[in-house]
Write a protein that holds these residues in place. Structure first.
Motif, mmCIF file in Angstrom:
data_model
loop_
_atom_site.group_PDB
_atom_site.id
_atom_site.type_symbol
_atom_site.label_atom_id
_atom_site.label_comp_id
_atom_site.label_asym_id
_atom_site.label_seq_id
_atom_site.Cartn_x
_atom_site.Cartn_y
_atom_site.Cartn_z
ATOM 1 N N LEU A 1 0.831 -1.208 0.000
ATOM 2 C CA LEU A 1 0.000 0.000 0.000
ATOM 3 C C LEU A 1 0.865 1.257 0.000
ATOM 4 O O LEU A 1 0.536 2.261 0.628
ATOM 5 C CB LEU A 1 -0.967 0.003 1.189
ATOM 6 C CG LEU A 1 -2.263 -0.789 1.016
ATOM 7 C CD1 LEU A 1 -3.071 -0.815 2.301
ATOM 8 C CD2 LEU A 1 -3.108 -0.209 -0.120
ATOM 9 N N ASN A 2 1.997 1.163 -0.721
ATOM 10 C CA ASN A 2 2.920 2.288 -0.894
ATOM 11 C C ASN A 2 3.446 2.832 0.426
ATOM 12 O O ASN A 2 3.676 4.043 0.568
ATOM 13 C CB ASN A 2 2.253 3.395 -1.721
ATOM 14 C CG ASN A 2 1.844 2.906 -3.086
ATOM 15 O OD1 ASN A 2 2.604 2.214 -3.773
ATOM 16 N ND2 ASN A 2 0.622 3.212 -3.490
ATOM 17 N N ALA A 3 3.638 1.913 1.388
ATOM 18 C CA ALA A 3 4.222 2.317 2.664
ATOM 19 C C ALA A 3 5.611 2.910 2.431
ATOM 20 O O ALA A 3 6.384 2.428 1.605
ATOM 21 C CB ALA A 3 4.315 1.114 3.598
ATOM 22 N N LEU A 4 5.911 3.954 3.165
ATOM 23 C CA LEU A 4 7.161 4.689 2.975
ATOM 24 C C LEU A 4 8.321 4.039 3.714
ATOM 25 O O LEU A 4 8.161 3.530 4.830
ATOM 26 C CB LEU A 4 6.988 6.124 3.455
ATOM 27 C CG LEU A 4 5.956 6.949 2.683
ATOM 28 C CD1 LEU A 4 5.588 8.196 3.472
ATOM 29 C CD2 LEU A 4 6.474 7.312 1.313
ATOM 30 N N THR A 5 9.489 4.068 3.092
ATOM 31 C CA THR A 5 10.729 3.604 3.701
ATOM 32 C C THR A 5 11.642 4.814 3.918
ATOM 33 O O THR A 5 11.354 5.924 3.469
ATOM 34 C CB THR A 5 11.429 2.602 2.779
ATOM 35 O OG1 THR A 5 11.759 3.272 1.542
ATOM 36 C CG2 THR A 5 10.528 1.402 2.479
ATOM 37 N N PHE A 6 12.766 4.587 4.592
ATOM 38 C CA PHE A 6 13.737 5.666 4.749
ATOM 39 C C PHE A 6 14.146 6.210 3.378
ATOM 40 O O PHE A 6 14.254 7.426 3.180
ATOM 41 C CB PHE A 6 14.978 5.162 5.493
ATOM 42 C CG PHE A 6 14.716 4.764 6.922
ATOM 43 C CD1 PHE A 6 14.428 5.727 7.882
ATOM 44 C CD2 PHE A 6 14.768 3.433 7.312
ATOM 45 C CE1 PHE A 6 14.194 5.370 9.212
ATOM 46 C CE2 PHE A 6 14.532 3.060 8.627
ATOM 47 C CZ PHE A 6 14.245 4.029 9.575
ATOM 48 N N GLY A 7 14.374 5.299 2.428
ATOM 49 C CA GLY A 7 14.790 5.707 1.090
ATOM 50 C C GLY A 7 13.729 6.507 0.365
ATOM 51 O O GLY A 7 14.040 7.454 -0.369
ATOM 52 N N ALA A 8 12.451 6.135 0.540
ATOM 53 C CA ALA A 8 11.374 6.869 -0.132
ATOM 54 C C ALA A 8 11.269 8.301 0.397
ATOM 55 O O ALA A 8 11.093 9.253 -0.376
ATOM 56 C CB ALA A 8 10.053 6.134 0.050
ATOM 57 N N TYR A 9 11.367 8.466 1.714
ATOM 58 C CA TYR A 9 11.361 9.821 2.279
ATOM 59 C C TYR A 9 12.514 10.645 1.700
ATOM 60 O O TYR A 9 12.335 11.788 1.277
ATOM 61 C CB TYR A 9 11.527 9.766 3.803
ATOM 62 C CG TYR A 9 10.288 9.476 4.601
ATOM 63 C CD1 TYR A 9 9.226 10.374 4.630
ATOM 64 C CD2 TYR A 9 10.200 8.329 5.390
ATOM 65 C CE1 TYR A 9 8.098 10.127 5.397
ATOM 66 C CE2 TYR A 9 9.077 8.066 6.158
ATOM 67 C CZ TYR A 9 8.030 8.969 6.161
ATOM 68 O OH TYR A 9 6.920 8.716 6.927
ATOM 69 N N ALA A 10 13.709 10.056 1.710
ATOM 70 C CA ALA A 10 14.885 10.787 1.243
ATOM 71 C C ALA A 10 14.768 11.129 -0.236
ATOM 72 O O ALA A 10 15.138 12.233 -0.668
ATOM 73 C CB ALA A 10 16.150 9.981 1.512
ATOM 74 N N ASP A 11 14.246 10.191 -1.041
ATOM 75 C CA ASP A 11 14.083 10.468 -2.466
ATOM 76 C C ASP A 11 13.075 11.590 -2.707
ATOM 77 O O ASP A 11 13.293 12.452 -3.571
ATOM 78 C CB ASP A 11 13.632 9.198 -3.208
ATOM 79 C CG ASP A 11 14.807 8.398 -3.754
ATOM 80 O OD1 ASP A 11 15.966 8.771 -3.484
ATOM 81 O OD2 ASP A 11 14.567 7.392 -4.450
#
Length: 275
Positions: A36-46
């Protein structure tokens, strides 16, 4: 955001987002549908870094932010973020929370309109990211939930306690941030959380239409309007009026202002240059 670059080149590939650019519109898709498109550390940073790059480039005139699959974004990934943060010390936790806040600041401070195309769940950080957009277009399946108190944290995460009262009022914001209850599309529209509700499955289509309209318009005027809306939230009237006067004086020296007059007198549509 300054357009000047140092030694760091533009990013050629984003590992945690899907990015498409066309005719002045950037479409950014959260692409973990199985989560469900949960955010990761990498997604926040990107997200933080992408918004900074697009702001410097000045080639994007509108941005659409959406989610792949059954929902917009379910918030931070329980295993990859919540589990990991339990092992962090205070300094590391502060770094993480500052990074998530930087995403919201980047959404509010980028010099182009941001449109969130919401379907299904927008929960936790996903709800705040949608809240930080300039427009929220949703279909009837959309449901928002500011879940932070439900995991034992403050409801005022990522600037939510600043933004939400200014969008829906203090009473509604208190209820949503304290209780973490779901708000479905009809109520979200009623309290002002949504800009527009579409037919089911049409939120991304309508968001793309709005983005194309904005991208074809006077980009500098839009950028300054967004900047003033953010800056004047905490200003007294006298300071706001003075800032408006200074901004208008600068824009009146711009090409777009002259182009409007030439187009009006020439009985033709204006050709906006964003300058």
């Amino acid at each position: 955001m300054s357009p000047f670059l140092g030694s760091t080149p533009a990013t050629e590939r984003w590992n945690h987002l899907r990015v498409d650019r066309r005719d002045g519109v950037a479409t950014v898709t959260l692409d973990r549908p199985e989560k469900l498109n949960a955010l990761t550390f990498g997604a926040y940073a990107d997200l933080r870094d992408l918004l900074a790059e697009l702001s410097r480039e000045r080639s994007v005139r509108a941005l659409v932010l959406g989610g792949e699959g059954r929902g917009f974004c379910s918030g931070g990934d329980v295993d990859e973020i919540i589990g990991a943060t339990l092992a962090m010390d205070t300094a590391q936790l502060l770094d993480f929370n500052r990074m998530t806040g930087q995403v919201v600041r980047a959404l509010r401070e980028c010099p182009f309109p941001v449109i969130a195309a919401v379907h299904g769940v927008a929960a936790g950080a996903g709800a705040v990211i949608a809240l930080a957009a300039d427009f929220r277009i949703a279909d009837p399946t959309a449901r928002f939930a500011f879940l932070f108190t439900r995991v034992g944290l403050s409801g005022g995460d990522m600037g939510a306690a600043y933004l939400l009262p200014r969008v829906v009022g203090l009473g509604h914001a208190t209820r949503l941030l304290m209780l973490g209850e779901q708000v479905r599309a009809p109520e979200a529209e009623r309290i002002g959380l949504l800009s527009e509700v579409t037919e089911e499955g049409k939120a991304s289509v309508r968001a793309a239409e709005l983005a194309a309209h904005l991208a074809a318009g006077p980009a500098l005027a839009y950028a300054q309007t967004k900047a003033l809306l953010t800056a004047e939230l905490d200003m007294p009237l006298a300071a706001s009026v003075e800032l408006d006067a200074n901004t208008q004086a600068l824009l009146m020296n711009g090409e777009d202002y002259r182009e409007f007059h030439a187009a009006f007198t020439g009985k033709r549509p204006p050709q906006w240059k964003g300058r």
